[in-house]
Design a protein around this motif. Structure first.
Motif, short mmCIF file in Angstrom:
data_model
loop_
_atom_site.label_atom_id
_atom_site.label_comp_id
_atom_site.label_asym_id
_atom_site.label_seq_id
_atom_site.Cartn_x
_atom_site.Cartn_y
_atom_site.Cartn_z
N GLN A 1 0.82 -1.21 0.00
CA GLN A 1 0.00 0.00 0.00
C GLN A 1 0.86 1.26 0.00
O GLN A 1 0.56 2.23 -0.70
CB GLN A 1 -0.93 -0.01 1.21
N LEU A 2 1.94 1.25 0.77
CA LEU A 2 2.79 2.42 0.85
C LEU A 2 3.48 2.71 -0.48
O LEU A 2 3.61 3.87 -0.88
CB LEU A 2 3.84 2.24 1.95
N ARG B 1 3.94 9.34 -2.33
CA ARG B 1 3.89 10.78 -2.56
C ARG B 1 2.86 11.46 -1.67
O ARG B 1 2.99 12.63 -1.31
CB ARG B 1 3.60 11.07 -4.03
N ASP B 2 1.80 10.70 -1.29
CA ASP B 2 0.73 11.27 -0.45
C ASP B 2 1.06 11.20 1.04
O ASP B 2 0.29 11.71 1.85
CB ASP B 2 -0.58 10.53 -0.71
N ASN B 3 2.18 10.51 1.38
CA ASN B 3 2.59 10.37 2.77
C ASN B 3 1.43 9.89 3.66
O ASN B 3 1.04 10.56 4.63
CB ASN B 3 3.14 11.70 3.31
N PRO B 4 0.86 8.73 3.36
CA PRO B 4 -0.33 8.28 4.09
C PRO B 4 -0.02 7.98 5.55
O PRO B 4 1.09 7.55 5.90
CB PRO B 4 -0.72 7.00 3.34
N SER B 5 -1.00 8.21 6.39
CA SER B 5 -0.86 7.93 7.81
C SER B 5 -1.16 6.47 8.09
O SER B 5 -1.69 5.75 7.25
CB SER B 5 -1.81 8.81 8.61
N MET B 6 -0.84 6.05 9.30
CA MET B 6 -1.13 4.67 9.69
C MET B 6 -2.62 4.39 9.66
O MET B 6 -3.06 3.32 9.24
CB MET B 6 -0.57 4.41 11.09
N SER B 7 -3.42 5.36 10.09
CA SER B 7 -4.87 5.14 10.10
C SER B 7 -5.42 5.00 8.68
O SER B 7 -6.34 4.20 8.43
CB SER B 7 -5.57 6.29 10.82
N ILE C 1 -3.76 3.76 6.05
CA ILE C 1 -3.36 2.43 5.57
C ILE C 1 -4.21 1.36 6.24
O ILE C 1 -4.66 0.40 5.60
CB ILE C 1 -1.87 2.17 5.83
N ALA C 2 -4.45 1.52 7.54
CA ALA C 2 -5.29 0.56 8.26
C ALA C 2 -6.68 0.49 7.65
O ALA C 2 -7.26 -0.59 7.47
CB ALA C 2 -5.36 0.93 9.74
N ASN C 3 -7.23 1.66 7.33
CA ASN C 3 -8.56 1.71 6.73
C ASN C 3 -8.58 1.00 5.37
O ASN C 3 -9.53 0.26 5.06
CB ASN C 3 -9.00 3.16 6.56
N THR C 4 -7.52 1.19 4.58
CA THR C 4 -7.44 0.52 3.28
C THR C 4 -7.41 -0.99 3.45
O THR C 4 -7.97 -1.73 2.63
CB THR C 4 -6.17 0.98 2.53
N LEU C 5 -6.76 -1.46 4.52
CA LEU C 5 -6.65 -2.90 4.78
C LEU C 5 -7.84 -3.43 5.59
O LEU C 5 -7.84 -4.60 5.98
CB LEU C 5 -5.35 -3.19 5.53
N HIS C 6 -8.83 -2.58 5.81
CA HIS C 6 -10.04 -2.96 6.57
C HIS C 6 -9.69 -3.42 7.99
O HIS C 6 -10.22 -4.41 8.51
CB HIS C 6 -10.82 -4.05 5.83
N LEU C 7 -8.76 -2.67 8.60
CA LEU C 7 -8.35 -2.95 9.97
C LEU C 7 -8.47 -1.67 10.79
O LEU C 7 -8.41 -0.56 10.26
CB LEU C 7 -6.90 -3.41 10.02
N GLY C 8 -8.62 -1.84 12.09
CA GLY C 8 -8.53 -0.70 12.97
C GLY C 8 -7.06 -0.36 13.18
O GLY C 8 -6.18 -1.21 13.03
N GLU C 9 -6.79 0.90 13.52
CA GLU C 9 -5.40 1.32 13.70
C GLU C 9 -4.72 0.53 14.82
O GLU C 9 -3.57 0.11 14.68
CB GLU C 9 -5.35 2.82 14.00
N ARG C 10 -5.41 0.30 15.91
CA ARG C 10 -4.83 -0.46 17.01
C ARG C 10 -4.54 -1.89 16.60
O ARG C 10 -3.52 -2.47 16.97
CB ARG C 10 -5.77 -0.43 18.22
N LEU D 1 8.58 11.17 -2.52
CA LEU D 1 8.51 10.32 -1.33
C LEU D 1 7.59 10.90 -0.25
O LEU D 1 7.50 10.36 0.85
CB LEU D 1 9.90 10.11 -0.74
N GLY D 2 6.95 12.03 -0.56
CA GLY D 2 6.01 12.61 0.39
C GLY D 2 6.56 13.73 1.24
O GLY D 2 5.90 14.18 2.19
#
Length: 345
Positions: free
Chosen positions: A251-252, A257-263, A265-274, A317-318
């Motif tokens: 995913q990264l 270039r968009d410098n995505p946050s952990m939350s 990426i978690a949302n894209t993977l259908h997971l909660g951040e924790r 690279l963001g």
């Protein structure tokens, strides 16, 4: 039947390139079969399968095959897929084998660097007392239901490569398979053109040992050493990473270039951040470590393009501030981007 010792943890390590699955998706398109459902829930996409940098786990590969094979028409799909291979499908490894001194050297190179192609079976070479050699294929118990396909694809691919290396005159002495004779046995006969034996104690291609002495007219010591060096470098990139870590990396790479946050990426993977944080910790890493590693790898590649300024590399690279990128890069590598660019040049 030979087995690879291993447990669930080993099968979940994402160190398998996607060559075979990419070929299967292309074959499905030729057969007008929709392959979209094969990857549902596996955190994979057809585009990612076609990316040479993608690594998946053995378990993900096997799960994909279990979904794919029932959707494809007829028997002998592995023979069809493997029989369509040529030297180009083997990439750097194919080049290294083709520029070897002899057929035997090519075989040994292929065995040493086989992991770079992402095979789901492991090959070993065994001597026999009757002047023959056996290339033996083995796989974990967890893939027993896929043995016909895996053996068909593996041995058909090996045969195509052997024909390209040694000529169309190459023939195995005998083929042995550890499963019952399939209904499409005539297709086996037409392809291998040798004695076939099923329900054996191993999966093997037997060949006359004299083939190992066959010299190659394409032997080039300089090209051979260069290709072997590249194969070694390629193999060293197959680091042991967990499935979740590899999914985050994929995913990264698409969104650096968009410098995505952990939350995000978690949302894209259908997971909660924790949950994502916990799963990464279980695999011995963290989101920031994965993010930095992916950015480092991409930075080293981009810095080789002298048409890009240091600021442009950072932006891709963001990083919107070139100074921030320089500081981060020095933290990752111990050198500035400019110093690294000179070294790479």
């Amino acid at each position: 039947m030979q087995r690879i010792s291993g447990n669930g943890e080993r099968l979940a390590i994402a160190d398998v390139p996607t060559n075979m699955l990419c070929g299967l998706v292309l074959l499905a398109a030729e057969l007008q079969v929709d392959s979209d459902s094969w990857l549902a829930g596996l955190r994979l996409s057809p585009e990612q399968l076609a990316d040479p940098s993608t690594r998946i786990s053995w378990r993900q590969a096997v799960d994909t095959l279990r979904r794919a094979l029932p959707t494809l028409p007829g028997d002998g799909i592995g023979l069809m897929l493997g029989g369509s291979q040529n030297g180009g499908n083997f990439g750097l490894l194919g080049l290294a084998m083709k520029t070897a001194r002899t057929f035997g050297d090519a075989v040994r190179i292929g065995l040493e660097y086989q992991r770079s192609l992402g095979p789901l079976m492991t090959l070993t070479l065994e001597d026999s007392h009757d002047g023959s050699l056996a290339i033996v294929a083995s796989t974990p118990d967890a893939a027993d239901d896929l043995l016909p396909f895996l053996c068909e694809e593996m041995f058909a691919s090996l045969l195509m490569l052997a024909h390209e290396l040694a000529g169309e005159g190459f023939r195995p002495l005998r083929m042995e398979f550890g499963y019952p004779q399939p209904a499409c046995v005539d297709r086996y006969r037409a392809l291998f053109r040798c004695d076939l034996a099923f329900a054996q104690s191993r999966h093997a291609m037997l060949l006359d040992a004299r083939w190992m002495q066959l010299p190659f007219s394409s032997y080039n010591p300089v090209t051979s050493q260069q290709a072997l060096s590249l194969c070694q470098a390629q193999l060293s990139t197959l680091a042991a990473r967990g499935e979740v870590t590899a999914a985050v990396e994929r995913q990264l790479r698409q969104r650096l270039r968009d410098n995505p946050s952990m939350s995000e990426i978690a949302n894209t993977l259908h997971l909660g951040e924790r949950t994502l944080r916990r799963q990464l910790a279980e695999e011995g890493t963290s989101f920031s470590q994965v993010h930095d590693r992916v950015r480092t790898e991409q930075a080293l590649e981009l810095l080789q393009d002298t048409g890009l300024t240091i600021a442009a590399v950072g932006w891709l690279l963001g990083f919107h501030d070139a100074r921030e990128f320089r500081r981060a890069f020095k933290r990752w590598t111990g050198q500035t981007p400019s110093e690294t660019r000179l070294r790479l040049a």
